[in-house]
Design a protein around this motif. Sequence first.
Motif, PDB file in Angstrom:
ATOM      1  N   VAL A   1      -0.744  -3.547  14.984  1.00 62.37           N
ATOM      2  CA  VAL A   1       0.103  -4.545  15.614  1.00 62.37           C
ATOM      3  C   VAL A   1       1.561  -4.127  15.444  1.00 62.37           C
ATOM      4  O   VAL A   1       1.971  -3.716  14.362  1.00 62.37           O
ATOM      5  N   ALA A   2       2.327  -4.219  16.515  1.00 65.38           N
ATOM      6  CA  ALA A   2       3.747  -3.868  16.447  1.00 65.38           C
ATOM      7  C   ALA A   2       4.483  -4.879  15.586  1.00 65.38           C
ATOM      8  O   ALA A   2       4.165  -6.071  15.586  1.00 65.38           O
ATOM      9  N   HIS A   3       5.456  -4.404  14.835  1.00 66.07           N
ATOM     10  CA  HIS A   3       6.249  -5.275  13.975  1.00 66.07           C
ATOM     11  C   HIS A   3       7.109  -6.191  14.832  1.00 66.07           C
ATOM     12  O   HIS A   3       7.611  -5.802  15.890  1.00 66.07           O
ATOM     13  N   LYS A   4       7.287  -7.400  14.371  1.00 66.56           N
ATOM     14  CA  LYS A   4       8.019  -8.417  15.110  1.00 66.56           C
ATOM     15  C   LYS A   4       9.432  -7.968  15.482  1.00 66.56           C
ATOM     16  O   LYS A   4       9.934  -8.271  16.559  1.00 66.56           O
ATOM     17  N   TYR A   5      10.106  -7.235  14.574  1.00 67.83           N
ATOM     18  CA  TYR A   5      11.482  -6.816  14.820  1.00 67.83           C
ATOM     19  C   TYR A   5      11.595  -5.327  15.150  1.00 67.83           C
ATOM     20  O   TYR A   5      12.665  -4.765  15.099  1.00 67.83           O
ATOM     21  N   GLY A   6      10.486  -4.675  15.442  1.00 72.78           N
ATOM     22  CA  GLY A   6      10.508  -3.279  15.852  1.00 72.78           C
ATOM     23  C   GLY A   6      10.551  -2.276  14.719  1.00 72.78           C
ATOM     24  O   GLY A   6      10.748  -1.088  14.947  1.00 72.78           O
ATOM     25  N   ALA A   7      10.359  -2.705  13.474  1.00 77.08           N
ATOM     26  CA  ALA A   7      10.383  -1.794  12.331  1.00 77.08           C
ATOM     27  C   ALA A   7       9.138  -0.916  12.342  1.00 77.08           C
ATOM     28  O   ALA A   7       8.086  -1.297  12.854  1.00 77.08           O
ATOM     29  N   LYS A   8       9.266   0.269  11.753  1.00 77.82           N
ATOM     30  CA  LYS A   8       8.150   1.202  11.651  1.00 77.82           C
ATOM     31  C   LYS A   8       7.756   1.328  10.180  1.00 77.82           C
ATOM     32  O   LYS A   8       8.598   1.536   9.317  1.00 77.82           O
ATOM     33  N   ALA A   9       6.465   1.200   9.887  1.00 80.26           N
ATOM     34  CA  ALA A   9       5.971   1.290   8.516  1.00 80.26           C
ATOM     35  C   ALA A   9       6.210   2.703   7.977  1.00 80.26           C
ATOM     36  O   ALA A   9       6.195   3.684   8.722  1.00 80.26           O
ATOM     37  N   ALA A  10       6.427   2.781   6.644  1.00 84.17           N
ATOM     38  CA  ALA A  10       6.696   4.075   6.018  1.00 84.17           C
ATOM     39  C   ALA A  10       6.290   4.030   4.551  1.00 84.17           C
ATOM     40  O   ALA A  10       6.149   2.967   3.950  1.00 84.17           O
ATOM     41  N   LEU A  11       6.113   5.220   3.971  1.00 85.96           N
ATOM     42  CA  LEU A  11       5.843   5.360   2.538  1.00 85.96           C
ATOM     43  C   LEU A  11       7.084   5.920   1.867  1.00 85.96           C
ATOM     44  O   LEU A  11       7.832   6.686   2.462  1.00 85.96           O
ATOM     45  N   CYS A  12       7.284   5.550   0.589  1.00 88.25           N
ATOM     46  CA  CYS A  12       8.485   6.024  -0.101  1.00 88.25           C
ATOM     47  C   CYS A  12       8.247   7.350  -0.806  1.00 88.25           C
ATOM     48  O   CYS A  12       9.184   8.055  -1.145  1.00 88.25           O
ATOM     49  N   GLY A  13       6.999   7.715  -1.089  1.00 86.74           N
ATOM     50  CA  GLY A  13       6.717   8.971  -1.760  1.00 86.74           C
ATOM     51  C   GLY A  13       6.512   8.818  -3.264  1.00 86.74           C
ATOM     52  O   GLY A  13       6.009   9.720  -3.920  1.00 86.74           O
ATOM     53  N   PHE A  14       6.903   7.676  -3.832  1.00 91.47           N
ATOM     54  CA  PHE A  14       6.757   7.449  -5.266  1.00 91.47           C
ATOM     55  C   PHE A  14       5.657   6.447  -5.577  1.00 91.47           C
ATOM     56  O   PHE A  14       5.048   6.493  -6.632  1.00 91.47           O
ATOM     57  N   CYS A  15       5.430   5.487  -4.680  1.00 92.51           N
ATOM     58  CA  CYS A  15       4.395   4.480  -4.922  1.00 92.51           C
ATOM     59  C   CYS A  15       3.402   4.524  -3.762  1.00 92.51           C
ATOM     60  O   CYS A  15       3.667   5.108  -2.715  1.00 92.51           O
ATOM     61  N   THR A  16       2.273   3.909  -3.965  1.00 95.58           N
ATOM     62  CA  THR A  16       1.216   3.963  -2.948  1.00 95.58           C
ATOM     63  C   THR A  16       1.308   2.833  -1.934  1.00 95.58           C
ATOM     64  O   THR A  16       0.599   2.844  -0.942  1.00 95.58           O
ATOM     65  N   LYS A  17       2.182   1.865  -2.180  1.00 97.19           N
ATOM     66  CA  LYS A  17       2.309   0.719  -1.284  1.00 97.19           C
ATOM     67  C   LYS A  17       3.059   1.117  -0.015  1.00 97.19           C
ATOM     68  O   LYS A  17       4.176   1.613  -0.080  1.00 97.19           O
ATOM     69  N   PRO A  18       2.461   0.911   1.163  1.00 97.28           N
ATOM     70  CA  PRO A  18       3.209   1.162   2.391  1.00 97.28           C
ATOM     71  C   PRO A  18       4.258   0.067   2.600  1.00 97.28           C
ATOM     72  O   PRO A  18       3.987  -1.110   2.365  1.00 97.28           O
ATOM     73  N   HIS A  19       5.431   0.466   2.998  1.00 95.42           N
ATOM     74  CA  HIS A  19       6.513  -0.488   3.231  1.00 95.42           C
ATOM     75  C   HIS A  19       6.606  -0.792   4.718  1.00 95.42           C
ATOM     76  O   HIS A  19       6.375   0.077   5.553  1.00 95.42           O
ATOM     77  N   PRO A  20       6.973  -2.025   5.083  1.00 94.62           N
ATOM     78  CA  PRO A  20       6.995  -2.402   6.500  1.00 94.62           C
ATOM     79  C   PRO A  20       8.122  -1.761   7.307  1.00 94.62           C
ATOM     80  O   PRO A  20       8.104  -1.827   8.528  1.00 94.62           O
ATOM     81  N   SER A  21       9.107  -1.145   6.638  1.00 95.43           N
ATOM     82  CA  SER A  21      10.190  -0.506   7.386  1.00 95.43           C
ATOM     83  C   SER A  21      10.650   0.766   6.671  1.00 95.43           C
ATOM     84  O   SER A  21      10.448   0.933   5.471  1.00 95.43           O
ATOM     85  N   ARG A  22      11.282   1.642   7.427  1.00 90.80           N
ATOM     86  CA  ARG A  22      11.826   2.884   6.846  1.00 90.80           C
ATOM     87  C   ARG A  22      12.956   2.575   5.877  1.00 90.80           C
ATOM     88  O   ARG A  22      13.108   3.236   4.860  1.00 90.80           O
ATOM     89  N   ARG A  23      13.748   1.565   6.187  1.00 93.60           N
ATOM     90  CA  ARG A  23      14.851   1.167   5.314  1.00 93.60           C
ATOM     91  C   ARG A  23      14.317   0.752   3.944  1.00 93.60           C
ATOM     92  O   ARG A  23      14.847   1.144   2.910  1.00 93.60           O
ATOM     93  N   GLU A  24      13.273  -0.050   3.948  1.00 96.69           N
ATOM     94  CA  GLU A  24      12.681  -0.499   2.687  1.00 96.69           C
ATOM     95  C   GLU A  24      12.069   0.672   1.918  1.00 96.69           C
ATOM     96  O   GLU A  24      12.201   0.755   0.694  1.00 96.69           O
ATOM     97  N   ALA A  25      11.408   1.593   2.607  1.00 99.40           N
ATOM     98  CA  ALA A  25      10.817   2.758   1.943  1.00 99.40           C
ATOM     99  C   ALA A  25      11.900   3.638   1.321  1.00 99.40           C
ATOM    100  O   ALA A  25      11.742   4.134   0.194  1.00 99.40           O
TER     101      ALA A  25
END
Length: 118
Positions: A5-29
Amino acid sequence: MKRPVAHKYGAKAALCGFCTKPHPSRREAKRCADLHILQRAGEIDELEVGPRFFFEINGRPLVHDNGRRAVYTPDWRYRRVNDDRAVVEDTKGMRVRDWPLRKALFRACYPDIEVIES
């Protein structure tokens, strides 16, 4: 197979590389990766991803009409090493309508914890 499902505000999911939790946006990752680097450098400690804080007023839980307890889940909680202050941080690409009220409730219920928007 279910389509993502596309994110409501157009964000793209991403991983930070240190934790296993996927983040809902690149900014957050990116911010999560920065916080993990700060923890390795010894500037912050006790980094926790997605902690939950329940609201209570006069010792009673704040409950929605549907019976669920009101909760605030910031992106991170950590402790600054230099001043030993607890901090919760939320990455906001877009401020949502209920954020000012949720932040005010959190500050009233948890006055010893600093709230940061990044």
